[in-house]
Design a protein around this motif. Structure first.
Motif, PDB file in Angstrom:
ATOM      1  N   THR A 124       0.849  -1.189   0.000  1.00  0.00           N
ATOM      2  CA  THR A 124       0.000   0.000   0.000  1.00  0.00           C
ATOM      3  C   THR A 124       0.884   1.237   0.000  1.00  0.00           C
ATOM      4  O   THR A 124       1.964   1.236   0.597  1.00  0.00           O
ATOM      5  CB  THR A 124      -0.927   0.019   1.228  1.00  0.00           C
ATOM      6  OG1 THR A 124      -0.121  -0.050   2.402  1.00  0.00           O
ATOM      7  CG2 THR A 124      -1.907  -1.131   1.203  1.00  0.00           C
ATOM      8  N   ASP A 170       0.307   7.274   3.193  1.00  0.00           N
ATOM      9  CA  ASP A 170      -0.234   8.627   3.084  1.00  0.00           C
ATOM     10  C   ASP A 170       0.899   9.622   3.276  1.00  0.00           C
ATOM     11  O   ASP A 170       1.816   9.378   4.057  1.00  0.00           O
ATOM     12  CB  ASP A 170      -1.285   8.881   4.171  1.00  0.00           C
ATOM     13  CG  ASP A 170      -2.607   8.215   3.847  1.00  0.00           C
ATOM     14  OD1 ASP A 170      -2.799   7.808   2.679  1.00  0.00           O
ATOM     15  OD2 ASP A 170      -3.437   8.107   4.745  1.00  0.00           O
ATOM     16  N   GLU A 213      -5.876  11.379  -4.338  1.00  0.00           N
ATOM     17  CA  GLU A 213      -5.411  10.017  -4.574  1.00  0.00           C
ATOM     18  C   GLU A 213      -5.629   9.686  -6.040  1.00  0.00           C
ATOM     19  O   GLU A 213      -6.707   9.935  -6.593  1.00  0.00           O
ATOM     20  CB  GLU A 213      -6.171   9.013  -3.708  1.00  0.00           C
ATOM     21  CG  GLU A 213      -5.697   7.582  -3.942  1.00  0.00           C
ATOM     22  CD  GLU A 213      -6.410   6.584  -3.050  1.00  0.00           C
ATOM     23  OE1 GLU A 213      -5.741   5.729  -2.482  1.00  0.00           O
ATOM     24  OE2 GLU A 213      -7.644   6.664  -2.936  1.00  0.00           O
ATOM     25  N   CYS A 214      -4.595   9.120  -6.674  1.00  0.00           N
ATOM     26  CA  CYS A 214      -4.699   8.721  -8.072  1.00  0.00           C
ATOM     27  C   CYS A 214      -5.463   7.400  -8.159  1.00  0.00           C
ATOM     28  O   CYS A 214      -5.116   6.440  -7.484  1.00  0.00           O
ATOM     29  CB  CYS A 214      -3.317   8.578  -8.695  1.00  0.00           C
ATOM     30  SG  CYS A 214      -3.388   8.033 -10.410  1.00  0.00           S
ATOM     31  N   LEU A 215      -6.497   7.366  -8.998  1.00  0.00           N
ATOM     32  CA  LEU A 215      -7.292   6.150  -9.164  1.00  0.00           C
ATOM     33  C   LEU A 215      -6.563   5.111 -10.004  1.00  0.00           C
ATOM     34  O   LEU A 215      -6.939   3.944 -10.013  1.00  0.00           O
ATOM     35  CB  LEU A 215      -8.645   6.495  -9.807  1.00  0.00           C
ATOM     36  CG  LEU A 215      -9.517   7.459  -9.008  1.00  0.00           C
ATOM     37  CD1 LEU A 215     -10.790   7.788  -9.774  1.00  0.00           C
ATOM     38  CD2 LEU A 215      -9.844   6.906  -7.636  1.00  0.00           C
ATOM     39  N   GLU A 216      -5.504   5.513 -10.705  1.00  0.00           N
ATOM     40  CA  GLU A 216      -4.744   4.598 -11.560  1.00  0.00           C
ATOM     41  C   GLU A 216      -3.591   3.931 -10.801  1.00  0.00           C
ATOM     42  O   GLU A 216      -3.488   2.717 -10.757  1.00  0.00           O
ATOM     43  CB  GLU A 216      -4.193   5.339 -12.789  1.00  0.00           C
ATOM     44  CG  GLU A 216      -5.242   6.051 -13.614  1.00  0.00           C
ATOM     45  CD  GLU A 216      -6.241   5.109 -14.260  1.00  0.00           C
ATOM     46  OE1 GLU A 216      -5.848   4.015 -14.704  1.00  0.00           O
ATOM     47  OE2 GLU A 216      -7.431   5.470 -14.322  1.00  0.00           O
ATOM     48  N   CYS A 217      -2.708   4.749 -10.194  1.00  0.00           N
ATOM     49  CA  CYS A 217      -1.509   4.186  -9.551  1.00  0.00           C
ATOM     50  C   CYS A 217      -1.596   4.159  -8.030  1.00  0.00           C
ATOM     51  O   CYS A 217      -0.758   3.564  -7.373  1.00  0.00           O
ATOM     52  CB  CYS A 217      -0.262   4.945 -10.002  1.00  0.00           C
ATOM     53  SG  CYS A 217      -0.128   6.639  -9.362  1.00  0.00           S
ATOM     54  N   GLY A 218      -2.597   4.826  -7.440  1.00  0.00           N
ATOM     55  CA  GLY A 218      -2.776   4.804  -5.995  1.00  0.00           C
ATOM     56  C   GLY A 218      -1.936   5.808  -5.237  1.00  0.00           C
ATOM     57  O   GLY A 218      -1.998   5.873  -4.021  1.00  0.00           O
ATOM     58  N   LYS A 219      -1.162   6.632  -5.933  1.00  0.00           N
ATOM     59  CA  LYS A 219      -0.311   7.622  -5.268  1.00  0.00           C
ATOM     60  C   LYS A 219      -1.181   8.691  -4.624  1.00  0.00           C
ATOM     61  O   LYS A 219      -2.199   9.091  -5.170  1.00  0.00           O
ATOM     62  CB  LYS A 219       0.626   8.270  -6.291  1.00  0.00           C
ATOM     63  CG  LYS A 219       1.554   9.287  -5.683  1.00  0.00           C
ATOM     64  CD  LYS A 219       2.512   9.850  -6.715  1.00  0.00           C
ATOM     65  CE  LYS A 219       3.423  10.864  -6.060  1.00  0.00           C
ATOM     66  NZ  LYS A 219       4.415  11.384  -6.980  1.00  0.00           N
ATOM     67  N   ARG A 220      -0.775   9.130  -3.436  1.00  0.00           N
ATOM     68  CA  ARG A 220      -1.478  10.203  -2.748  1.00  0.00           C
ATOM     69  C   ARG A 220      -0.567  11.413  -2.648  1.00  0.00           C
ATOM     70  O   ARG A 220       0.631  11.274  -2.431  1.00  0.00           O
ATOM     71  CB  ARG A 220      -1.914   9.764  -1.351  1.00  0.00           C
ATOM     72  CG  ARG A 220      -3.028   8.755  -1.408  1.00  0.00           C
ATOM     73  CD  ARG A 220      -3.547   8.428  -0.043  1.00  0.00           C
ATOM     74  NE  ARG A 220      -4.725   7.571  -0.140  1.00  0.00           N
ATOM     75  CZ  ARG A 220      -5.452   7.206   0.891  1.00  0.00           C
ATOM     76  NH1 ARG A 220      -5.119   7.588   2.104  1.00  0.00           N
ATOM     77  NH2 ARG A 220      -6.505   6.444   0.718  1.00  0.00           N
ATOM     78  N   CYS A 253      -2.869  12.987 -12.311  1.00  0.00           N
ATOM     79  CA  CYS A 253      -1.715  12.594 -11.514  1.00  0.00           C
ATOM     80  C   CYS A 253      -0.432  13.045 -12.210  1.00  0.00           C
ATOM     81  O   CYS A 253      -0.255  12.769 -13.402  1.00  0.00           O
ATOM     82  CB  CYS A 253      -1.720  11.073 -11.352  1.00  0.00           C
ATOM     83  SG  CYS A 253      -0.287  10.415 -10.474  1.00  0.00           S
TER      84      CYS A 253
END
Length: 51
Positions: A3, A6, A18-25, A35
């Motif tokens: 994961t 944060d 939060e990016c819905l593609e890569c999960g980066k916050r 993103c």
């Protein structure tokens, strides 16, 4: 699956995204639409979800 941690708490004038593609916050005081890492769609986590 690992994961993404944060980021540190955002400043008062910043929003958490939060990016819905890569999960980066990330935190930003600007309104972001994509993103910076993968150009994926960003979701604003600072706004309450509609009920």
């Amino acid at each position: 699956m690992p994961t993404v941690p944060d980021p540190a708490p955002c400043n008062q004038d910043e929003q958490l995204y939060e990016c819905l593609e890569c999960g980066k916050r990330l935190c930003s005081s600007e309104s972001l639409a994509a993103c910076p890492g993968c150009e994926g769609t960003l979701q604003n986590l600072s706004r309450p979800r509609p009920e």
